[in-house]
Scaffold this active site. Structure first.
Site, PDB file in Angstrom:
ATOM      1  NE  ARG A 156      -3.919  -1.973   2.477  1.00  0.00           N
ATOM      2  CZ  ARG A 156      -3.785  -3.180   3.018  1.00  0.00           C
ATOM      3  NH1 ARG A 156      -2.634  -3.531   3.552  1.00  0.00           N
ATOM      4  NH2 ARG A 156      -4.800  -4.034   3.029  1.00  0.00           N
ATOM      5  CB  ILE A 157       3.375   2.549   2.405  1.00  0.00           C
ATOM      6  CG1 ILE A 157       2.343   2.655   3.533  1.00  0.00           C
ATOM      7  CG2 ILE A 157       4.354   3.716   2.462  1.00  0.00           C
ATOM      8  CD1 ILE A 157       2.935   2.528   4.921  1.00  0.00           C
ATOM      9  CG  ASP A 176       6.285  -6.727  -2.562  1.00  0.00           C
ATOM     10  OD1 ASP A 176       6.183  -7.817  -1.960  1.00  0.00           O
ATOM     11  OD2 ASP A 176       5.718  -5.687  -2.169  1.00  0.00           O
ATOM     12  CB  VAL A 207       9.787  -4.382   4.065  1.00  0.00           C
ATOM     13  CG1 VAL A 207      10.170  -4.447   2.602  1.00  0.00           C
ATOM     14  CG2 VAL A 207      10.981  -3.912   4.901  1.00  0.00           C
ATOM     15  NE  ARG A 236       7.201  -0.963  12.425  1.00  0.00           N
ATOM     16  CZ  ARG A 236       6.518  -0.763  13.538  1.00  0.00           C
ATOM     17  NH1 ARG A 236       7.166  -0.491  14.654  1.00  0.00           N
ATOM     18  NH2 ARG A 236       5.193  -0.800  13.534  1.00  0.00           N
ATOM     19  CG  ASP A 260      10.333   8.791   9.800  1.00  0.00           C
ATOM     20  OD1 ASP A 260      10.582   9.809  10.481  1.00  0.00           O
ATOM     21  OD2 ASP A 260       9.206   8.266   9.760  1.00  0.00           O
ATOM     22  CD  GLU A 265      11.943   3.833  15.864  1.00  0.00           C
ATOM     23  OE1 GLU A 265      10.713   3.970  15.874  1.00  0.00           O
ATOM     24  OE2 GLU A 265      12.626   3.869  14.823  1.00  0.00           O
ATOM     25  CG  HIS A 297       8.858   5.791  13.510  1.00  0.00           C
ATOM     26  ND1 HIS A 297       9.262   4.526  13.870  1.00  0.00           N
ATOM     27  CD2 HIS A 297       7.918   5.603  12.542  1.00  0.00           C
ATOM     28  CE1 HIS A 297       8.599   3.622  13.167  1.00  0.00           C
ATOM     29  NE2 HIS A 297       7.780   4.257  12.349  1.00  0.00           N
TER      30      HIS A 297
END
Length: 330
Positions: A156-157, A176, A207, A236, A260, A265, A297
């Protein structure tokens, strides 16, 4: 009917109160993460919603105790569910749901913005200007239409990012395990991660964090990238091996990166450490590099995304409590 939401921020309250008023349901909140030591707070509630980046912890008995207390579900108002022991939850009879598409545009637009900032050398110009150095020598930019953007994880992203990059004139390739025919008007799939790393001028990661994606970008992967290529991580932190990334940046194996999200983190992000010596030496080193951008993030952090994360998660809780199904269940 009563629902308890953990780890609630002030900026979520308007959406929560609006949903509660619209559905005439009591929704209570706290600012605590959901762990064994805070789990007792949910007793007496019918629904549970969490949002956190650190694992819930405990063992299967925690999930069994939730079911014994009458709970039917465990909902994360984020896309990631690596904080939850899903097999243990399902074994206890709990339905686990997430919000997989709260706003693909929010994270995708972050990737595009960070890419543009890197290829235009804006971070380096900011540093020069802060020192009253207005020279531009050595910082010639690249136009995005001259670049190949490689997206790892075209869901989706990633698919939304592909459309945005394509719209700006970039050539887009993707790797993918699942290929989406509806994206083939804006991207070309490659057969392996290695193919993508060798070809891309920008590597954009989208991912989920799982056993196959942890350490996806390590020393071997970084060595395959072009020396003038950039790496973008809005997925992530553990997807990239930070030690290997630092070594590659120091050796000039890649041109720079925008992160990000980073390993470890939770001890830093969304906290104020101003005036302190950072204990995370990797992050401290990355922050000193002129070709590295770090954001805490916040790819998800837009007005529409925050509202959708609240609404979709609470809609799912209500559906499950009413004996209905939801497409977001695992």
């Amino acid at each position: 009917m009563k629902i308890l939401m953990y780890s609630v921020r002030d900026d979520e309250q308007d959406a929560i109160q609006a949903w509660a008023a619209a559905h005439q349901i009591q929704v209570d909140t706290n600012d605590l993460e959901f762990h064994p030591e805070t789990a007792d707070l949910v007793k007496g509630y019918d629904g549970l919603v969490i949002q956190q980046r650190s694992p819930i912890g405990g063992d299967a008995s925690l999930y069994q105790s939730l079911a014994a207390a009458g709970l039917k579900q465990l909902t994360s108002r984020t896309a990631g569910v690596d904080t939850i022991d899903i097999p243990a939850a399902k074994a206890a009879g709990l339905v686990v749901t997430n919000v997989p598409a709260y706003s693909p545009n929010s994270v995708a637009e972050m990737s595009v913005a960070q890419t543009m900032r890197l290829i235009r050398n804006l971070e380096m110009f900011d540093q020069r200007i802060s020192q009253q150095n207005f020279q531009w020598a050595g910082l010639q930019a690249r136009e995005i239409r001259s670049l190949t953007v490689g997206i790892i994880g075209a869901g989706r992203i990633g698919g939304t990012a592909a459309r945005l990059f394509h719209g700006l004139g970039a050539k887009v390739i993707a790797y993918d395990v699942v290929r989406h025919p509806e994206l083939e008007d804006v991207l070309t799939y490659v057969d392996t991660k290695e193919d993508l790393l060798r070809q891309a001028d920008v590597v954009d990661l989208h991912v989920d964090l799982n056993e196959t994606s942890a350490g996806l970008i390590d020393a071997a992967a970084l060595k395959l990238m072009k020396t003038d290529a950039y790496l973008i991580n809005a997925s992530r932190g553990p997807v990239i091996v930070t030690d290997d990334l630092l070594a590659a940046l120091k050796a000039g194996e890649i041109a720079g990166c925008a992160l990000d999200t980073v390993e470890g983190e939770n001890a830093l992000f969304n906290q104020n450490h101003q005036g302190e010596v950072l204990q995370d030496t990797n992050v401290a080193q990355l922050m000193q590099m002129p070709n590295v951008i770090i954001t805490p993030h916040v790819g998800f952090y837009t007005n529409l995304a925050v509202k959708n994360m609240v609404d979709i998660s609470l809609d799912d809780v209500l559906a499950i409590l009413n004996g209905e199904t939801t497409a977001n269940a695992f």
